[in-house]
Design an enzyme around this catalytic site. Sequence first.
Site, PDB file in Angstrom:
ATOM      1  N   ASP A   1      15.660   2.785  -4.400  1.00 55.04           N
ATOM      2  CA  ASP A   1      15.332   1.410  -4.025  1.00 55.04           C
ATOM      3  C   ASP A   1      13.924   1.289  -3.452  1.00 55.04           C
ATOM      4  O   ASP A   1      13.097   0.510  -3.930  1.00 55.04           O
ATOM      5  CB  ASP A   1      16.347   0.877  -3.008  1.00 55.04           C
ATOM      6  CG  ASP A   1      17.756   0.792  -3.571  1.00 55.04           C
ATOM      7  OD1 ASP A   1      17.885   0.556  -4.777  1.00 55.04           O
ATOM      8  OD2 ASP A   1      18.709   0.976  -2.813  1.00 55.04           O
TER       9      ASP A   1
ATOM     10  N   ARG B   1      21.210   2.521  11.210  1.00 60.11           N
ATOM     11  CA  ARG B   1      20.334   1.407  10.834  1.00 60.11           C
ATOM     12  C   ARG B   1      19.642   0.731  12.035  1.00 60.11           C
ATOM     13  O   ARG B   1      18.438   0.478  11.980  1.00 60.11           O
ATOM     14  CB  ARG B   1      21.120   0.381  10.012  1.00 60.11           C
ATOM     15  CG  ARG B   1      21.589   0.917   8.663  1.00 60.11           C
ATOM     16  CD  ARG B   1      20.436   1.473   7.846  1.00 60.11           C
ATOM     17  NE  ARG B   1      20.846   1.909   6.527  1.00 60.11           N
ATOM     18  CZ  ARG B   1      20.712   3.148   6.075  1.00 60.11           C
ATOM     19  NH1 ARG B   1      20.223   4.092   6.867  1.00 60.11           N
ATOM     20  NH2 ARG B   1      21.064   3.474   4.845  1.00 60.11           N
TER      21      ARG B   1
ATOM     22  N   ASP C   1      23.966  -3.135   4.957  1.00 58.06           N
ATOM     23  CA  ASP C   1      22.740  -2.683   5.598  1.00 58.06           C
ATOM     24  C   ASP C   1      21.705  -3.786   5.768  1.00 58.06           C
ATOM     25  O   ASP C   1      20.915  -3.778   6.713  1.00 58.06           O
ATOM     26  CB  ASP C   1      22.131  -1.516   4.817  1.00 58.06           C
ATOM     27  CG  ASP C   1      22.817  -0.202   5.130  1.00 58.06           C
ATOM     28  OD1 ASP C   1      23.593  -0.161   6.103  1.00 58.06           O
ATOM     29  OD2 ASP C   1      22.579   0.790   4.415  1.00 58.06           O
TER      30      ASP C   1
ATOM     31  N   SER D   1      25.039   6.394  -5.279  1.00 56.98           N
ATOM     32  CA  SER D   1      24.308   5.801  -4.158  1.00 56.98           C
ATOM     33  C   SER D   1      24.699   6.590  -2.914  1.00 56.98           C
ATOM     34  O   SER D   1      25.865   6.631  -2.536  1.00 56.98           O
ATOM     35  CB  SER D   1      24.684   4.327  -4.002  1.00 56.98           C
ATOM     36  OG  SER D   1      24.045   3.778  -2.863  1.00 56.98           O
TER      37      SER D   1
END
Length: 407
Positions: free
Chosen positions: A18, A98, A127, A179
């Site tokens: 990404d 995060r 996220d 992923s």
Amino acid sequence: MEKKDIKKVVLAYSGGLDTSIIIPWLKENYNNCEVIAVAGNVGQADELDGLEEKAIKTGASKCYILDLTDDYVDNYIIPTMKAGALYEEYYLGTSHARPCIAKALAEIAIKEGADAIAHGCTGKGNDQVRFELTLKAFAPDMQIIAPWREWSIKSREEEIDYAEAHNVPLKINRETNYSKDKNLWHLSHEGLDLEDTGNEPQYEKEGFLEMGVSPLKAPDKPTYIELDFVQGIPVALDGKKMSAKEIILKLNEIGGANGIGLLDIVENRLVGMKCRGVYETPGGAILYKAHSVLEQICLDKYTMHEKQKLSVTFGELVYNGQWFTPLREALSAFVDKTQEKVTGKVKLKLYKGNMINAGVWSDYSLYSEEIATFGESDYNQADATGFINLFGLPIKVQAMVDAKNKK
């Protein structure tokens, strides 16, 4: 702020699929803006190798690689572990990483005088919320760019097409394109065959598991460990004093070798959909287990039960990206109070994915063998008669009233 006015963007950068393509995409779609890559090291190990060089070659003007490992462990992992907080059995490995990364990201963006902050989170996932709620807490006026909510790319396959067209180097291919999210606490796997809930995870397939082995491949001999805690915080492993981070890393090795900490779950995402993930959390699973065993003898009944209720709320707050909120801080204050006497030693036997209690000791233990024994003791069993009469009085009165009204 309009696109033409955005001159400098700070990007949350991991070097994965990404964020790798986001650098050229930002330059193409935001007037060749300056892109500063920021990678937060939360223990993803070899994923950081060559990251700065890759970011620069892909178009970034510079790349920060921040060591956040101690901050992550001490200020996010341990407070969550002390709370006993899970989200639907999930040990929250991505969730509490995060806010740690996003806080550092906001600090760099302010320092650099950036016009915007960008991230590579998809519009389907959790996220995006975790990053942006933290950014609102520390850079409330900063514009946020989320390419997945703007661009025409619709799948990871199209992302790979874009990367190949722009000569962006990748460490993955189309066949192994799970992923993944990796840090010192866990590794997650999503996508590909796991999207069909009828498929069994390929635990025995070479290369699928990265932090350990399948229980089927674990040793036939059990491994014993001893963990010491002081006020709920792990301070020693097998008699050797270590930092919490060192303990987690060592437990990852020991737990992984014994097939500990595998979780296959279909979880309820914040955005409303159900999503399947396979998680590896060997050291974390051991810590949670040992801490819970110690609490069983150190906490009184009502404190323990209330803490168990609030741990659900704590886990939801972490999962939903609400770390920097008054409620999470208040719950942490409550948890810290409950941990004042959670000090002692726990022994566990690890065997083929199982964690078996092998002993627990504490100077603050509320367990009294003299009282609880089935042998002779000073406990007066006749006292139970009056207790039961009083405890059951409401039930007895209700039954008498009901019987009277039936006549």
